[in-house]
Design an enzyme around this catalytic site. Structure first.
Site, PDB file in Angstrom:
ATOM      1  CB  CYS A 259     -14.105 -52.114 -18.529  1.00  0.00           C
ATOM      2  SG  CYS A 259     -15.148 -53.545 -18.196  1.00  0.00           S
TER       3      CYS A 259
ATOM      4  CD  GLU B  42     -19.068 -56.477 -13.031  1.00  0.00           C
ATOM      5  OE1 GLU B  42     -19.517 -56.345 -14.167  1.00  0.00           O
ATOM      6  OE2 GLU B  42     -18.325 -55.638 -12.492  1.00  0.00           O
TER       7      GLU B  42
HETATM    8  O1  FUB Z   1     -15.799 -50.565 -12.627  1.00  0.00           O
HETATM    9  C1  FUB Z   1     -15.004 -50.417 -13.778  1.00  0.00           C
HETATM   10  C2  FUB Z   1     -15.034 -51.675 -14.586  1.00  0.00           C
HETATM   11  O2  FUB Z   1     -16.373 -51.942 -14.991  1.00  0.00           O
HETATM   12  C3  FUB Z   1     -14.640 -52.914 -13.843  1.00  0.00           C
HETATM   13  O3  FUB Z   1     -13.289 -53.160 -13.816  1.00  0.00           O
HETATM   14  C4  FUB Z   1     -15.391 -53.953 -14.565  1.00  0.00           C
HETATM   15  O4  FUB Z   1     -15.493 -55.159 -13.860  1.00  0.00           O
HETATM   16  C5  FUB Z   1     -16.711 -53.301 -14.790  1.00  0.00           C
HETATM   17  O5  FUB Z   1     -17.498 -53.416 -13.647  1.00  0.00           O
HETATM   18 ZN    ZN Z   2     -13.908 -55.482 -18.457  1.00  0.00          ZN
END
Ligand code: FUB
Ligand code: ZN
Length: 648
Positions: A414, A318
């Site tokens: 999230c 990501e």
């Molecule tokens: O790791 C917590 C949250 O989940 C991150 O901020 C997002 O990118 C997702 O990976």
């Molecule tokens: Zn998110």
């Protein structure tokens, strides 16, 4: 500074948060609604049967029995929801919601351990492994989200209980982490606690929280083997497969933070780190920290940000990748990452009054952040593509993260509550109090009031933006000392006109802000932004966008959808000379601007063979219709494209 809004565009969003998002998300967190939770990409290990987030708290609190379910950071969904609910309660008295939120605070208090430790996963599943796998554990990340929620809830409702939990938690973390012997010399794999601690510092004035936030930031990259060493030494079972092997850049620990120059690794982590860094820099005057923020900001804005304000070029981690690498169809552009970029921009405005911070904040807000949610407030994108061909997402495993329509909910949830808390508090981004001046960053119908010297400074913004570029400002100063109000002159507005008290005036823009001296009494300022639809081109080093053009009007980037333009959008071409005709369609997508142009479409050759010696470039006329990017994917399964091929 007190701010309230009464805006046609964001007013609708705030109502949506209050009437749809908050009740809907509450049901989801309680597994009290029949919805389909989708995995964010093809990965069997993603927990997507249910949310279980509230149940996790009940188990940790000893109210029910069972196992933790969901991501190790599932608690943060509840905290972000609570924070959003708090902002909603600020605008609207709602006794039923207040009862629920008070009960949530009670539940969290019961789940908190005597020491102050708070995390349902480790309390339930691995009580002997606390803080032993910080690379993946998200214990401090969740703590940061709770502290943020508690500060907001306390500020709105006066709840002592929420604040007490936060203080107890922060004090506990302060007792466990730090440079002294016997403490853990480390930080969390996911930045966030640094933001929460700064909010607690701003509320309480307790310097220990600022120091601890700064400690965690400066700790990054000091001991690059720390996370791996913990993974090796801990006997517990990894909660997130694969993180063990993540590169150091993923966690922003590849170099001491003061030596970092570029936006590396997981995009949300990076912008959360920068948000806290800029806050600490602004709060302490530390120029070294400020320099890091400025370097990373430049790298993002000049080389690693999509035209939609999206960041994160790859699903792999990501993450950011490299300069000018901005693929449109495999990108990540997580909703949370753009939200984090907005947080970062807001803190940068405390470090310097530079219109670019406002421009980027606006770009991310009006495009990628809003695209994270369907117009109904109940469906959400995690990933925000700039180009989609539905069949490719369905059949190409490398595009499984690129959803075609917004799911009801996601295994990793999230983004939805993050968006709820941003939209519910959007007024906090409009103005920046810089002590000697107040900046107006966003053109949202609102009112700001600030006790100023021997009187009150009030700025009332009247606007119907982005529909219309005319913005009126009524500035009232009841004191004797003149006040300075800086109005952002957007970088995209080519021909901006202004009047002061009805008289046409030249705009003198200092780094993107036009400063008005408001003496005692009242004055009226009118700004007319140039809302002409414009073509935008990418730097030719962005290989994906060479020969392509995008269209924007004001802050909004537009896109073409298959439902308006037919399939195979790559065959469509926008001629360089074609007029871009703008109109409003109140019936479409809850009322949007539409841009139409006379375009052409490549004809398909008679011979359907795959390769040929001569290029057949025959085209036929085609009407091109574009809608604002944020509103795409609200009409079913559909192709979409932001960057269109251009024709000479
Ligand atoms: O790791 C917590 C949250 O989940 C991150 O901020 C997002 O990118 C997702 O990976
Ligand atoms: Zn998110």
């Amino acid at each position: 500074m007190k701010t309230s809004i009464n805006d046609p565009f964001f007013g609708r969003y705030k109502e949506l948060v209050r009437t749809r998002m908050i009740p809907y998300q509450w049901k989801v967190l309680n597994d009290d609604i029949d919805i389909k939770i989708e995995k964010e990409r093809n990965d069997a290990s993603i927990p997507s049967e249910k949310s279980h987030a509230i149940e996790n708290f009940k188990i940790a609190a000893g109210r029910t029995k069972g196992e933790h379910y969901g991501w190790v950071f599932q608690d943060s969904d509840v905290y972000k929801w609570l924070e959003a609910a708090a902002y909603t309660l600020k605008d609207h008295r709602d006794d039923d919601l207040k009862k629920i939120t008070d009960e949530v605070v009670d539940l969290i208090a019961d789940a908190q351990e005597k020491s102050g430790y708070l995390n349902t996963y480790f309390t339930i599943m691995e009580p002997d492994h606390k803080y032993k796998r910080l690379g993946e554990s998200h214990e401090l990340y969740c703590a940061g989200h709770f502290i943020e929620a508690a500060v907001a809830y306390h500020q709105v409702t006066g709840s002592k209980k929420a604040l007490d939990i936060a203080v107890k938690l922060a004090d506990h973390i302060d007792a466990v982490f730090g440079p002294e012997d016997g403490m853990i010399h480390g930080c969390d794999g996911h930045e966030e606690v640094e933001i929460g601690l700064m909010r607690l510092y701003h509320l309480t004035g307790e310097k220990r929280y600022l120091k601890l936030s700064e400690y965690f930031l400066l700790q990054r990259g000091q001991d690059p083997d720390f996370f791996k060493r913990q993974f090796r030494e801990d006997t517990g079972k990894p909660a997130i497969g694969g993180l063990y092997n993540a590169p150091l850049t993923y966690f922003q620990i590849h170099a001491p933070i003061l030596e970092q120059d570029t936006a590396e690794g997981h995009a949300v982590r990076l912008v959360y780190m920068c948000t806290a860094l800029a806050d600490v820099a602004a709060s302490t005057g530390n120029k070294d920290l400020e320099a890091v923020c400025r370097r990373i900001w430049r790298n993002i804005v000049d080389k690693r940000m999509y035209i939609t304000g999206g960041i994160g070029s790859t699903v792999n981690g990501e993450s950011f990748t490299l300069d000018y690498d901005l693929p449109n169809d495999t990108m990540y552009c997580e909703t949370c990452a753009s939200i984090g970029l907005i947080f970062f921009a807001r803190q940068m405005l405390r470090l310097g009054a530079d219109g670019e911070f406002g421009d980027v904040m606006e770009r991310a807000l009006y495009n990628t952040a809003l695209s994270g949610m369907a117009l109904d407030g109940r469906h959400f994108f995690y990933v925000n593509p700039l180009e989609v061909v539905p069949e490719k997402s369905e059949k190409d495993p490398t595009k499984s993260h690129v959803k075609i329509v917004r799911p009801d909910w996601l295994g990793c949830a999230c983004c939805p509550p993050n968006l709820a808390r941003l939209l519910a508090s959007v007024e906090d981004y409009i103005y920046t109090d810089r002590g000697d001046s107040v900046l107006v960053n966003l053109f949202i119908r609102s009112e700001m009031e600030k006790e100023y010297e021997d009187g009150t400074l009030t700025v009332t913004v009247d606007a119907d933006y982005p529909r219309d570029g005319k913005i009126s400002f009524a500035i009232k100063n009841t004191g004797k000392k003149p006040a300075k109000v800086g109005i952002r002159i957007p970088g995209w507005s080519e021909d901006t006109q202004a009047e002061v008290n009805g008289e046409k005036t030249d705009i003198i823009s200092v780094q993107g802000y036009w400063y008005i001296e408001a003496g005692s009494g009242e004055m009226n300022v009118t700004l007319k932004l140039d809302m002409t639809p414009r073509r935008w081109y990418a730097n030719p080093l962005v290989s994906e966008d060479v020969g392509k053009v995008s269209v924007a009007r004001g802050p909004q980037v537009f896109c073409a959808e298959g439902v308006d333009n037919g399939d195979n959008l790559h065959l469509l071409m926008l001629p360089k000379s074609a007029a871009l005709n703008y109109s409003r369609d109140e019936e479409l997508l809850e009322g949007v601007g539409v841009i139409e142009a006379d375009g052409v479409r490549r004809k398909l050759p008679a011979n359907s063979g795959l390769y040929r010696k001569a290029d057949e470039t025959a085209t036929e006329p085609a009407k091109i219709k574009m809608i604002p990017y944020y509103a795409w994917a609200n009409r079913g399964r559909n192709e979409m494209r932001v960057w269109l091929y251009e024709k000479e």
